[in-house]
Design an enzyme around this catalytic site. Structure first.
Site, PDB file in Angstrom:
ATOM      1  N   SER A   1       0.861  -1.185   0.000  1.00 25.58           N
ATOM      2  CA  SER A   1       0.000   0.000   0.000  1.00 25.58           C
ATOM      3  C   SER A   1       0.889   1.224   0.000  1.00 25.58           C
ATOM      4  CB  SER A   1      -0.892   0.006   1.254  1.00 25.58           C
ATOM      5  OG  SER A   1      -1.471   1.276   1.470  1.00 25.58           O
TER       6      SER A   1
ATOM      7  N   TYR B   1      -2.676  -0.892  10.158  1.00 26.11           N
ATOM      8  CA  TYR B   1      -2.531  -1.107   8.720  1.00 26.11           C
ATOM      9  C   TYR B   1      -1.162  -0.649   8.229  1.00 26.11           C
ATOM     10  CZ  TYR B   1      -3.776  -1.125   3.757  1.00 26.11           C
ATOM     11  OH  TYR B   1      -3.821  -1.373   2.406  1.00 26.11           O
TER      12      TYR B   1
END
Length: 230
Positions: A122, A135
């Site tokens: 990401s 995350y």
């Protein structure tokens, strides 16, 4: 991603927690003439990961490309409100799960003449974001797993890269995209001024997995609408 790889001629073994969702994808792939087999399960289960590897060996005997795309981001809270158990939950899927798949796939990848691993990271593997500690920690760790495996496995002829998308039009981002304030804040930080479609990210994964990137390993391909350039 499954549809993109199938359209390029790949035979697929697809894994995921929902057998119903896998069946829908399989129907779409087969409708276009692709070959696909299913291995329902979770990357957090060693038994499920081993079963998926065994299915690949029985059906194809080798693995040319592994795409680690399992990921969750269920918590959007300030760090002091994040429970250690919640952090562990995210790490188990996003980081430990990806490593487990790489480890289980290694004997199959070694049989391929040009093997590749694509870890879907990401933009937040290298860019922090408030309320997303679990995350960002998982994806930052995945970046280091990618680079370490790339160094260790280069002698085996296995390339390992990561793909770092920005915000994509998927279920994971639905809540942020539906929130007026967060949607505008995010779009204001994306030079292209829009979210990505899943098909655009599929093309990036196919590039890293295929022979056209045959001299690329240990790197991160950003697909973030220009965010990383700001």
């Amino acid at each position: 991603m499954a549809l993109g790889f199938a359209a390029a001629g790949a035979d697929l073994v697809l894994s995921g927690r929902s057998a119903d969702a896998l069946g829908e994808v399989a129907d779409a792939v087969r409708a276009h003439g692709g070959r696909i087999e299913l291995a329902p399960g979770s990357v957090t289960s060693d038994e499920d990961v081993a079963a998926a590897a065994a299915r690949i060996e029985r059906s194809f005997g080798r693995l040319d490309a592994l795409v680690n795309n399992a990921g969750i981001s269920p918590y959007f809270v300030r760090s002091e409100r994040l429970e250690p158990a919640q952090l562990r939950e995210v790490l188990e899927t996003n980081l430990v799960g990806a490593f487990a798949c790489c480890r289980a796939a290694l004997p199959l990848l070694e049989r391929s003449p040009a093997a590749s691993v694509v870890n879907v990271s990401s933009i937040h593997g290298s860019r922090s974001h408030a309320r997303m500690l679990a995350y960002t920690a998982s994806k930052g760790g995945l970046e280091m797993v990618t680079r370490t495996l790339a160094e260790e496995w280069a002698g085996k002829g296995i390339r390992v890269n990561s793909l770092a998308p920005g915000y994509i039009e998927t279920e994971m981002t639905a809540g942020l995209r539906a929130h007026d304030g967060w949607r505008e804040e995010l779009l204001g930080r994306i030079p292209l001024g829009r979210f990505a479609s899943p098909a655009e990210i599929a093309g990036c994964a196919m590039f890293l997995a295929g022979p056209v990137s045959g001299y690329v390993t240990g790197t991160t391909l950003f697909a973030d609408g220009g965010w990383s350039a700001r």
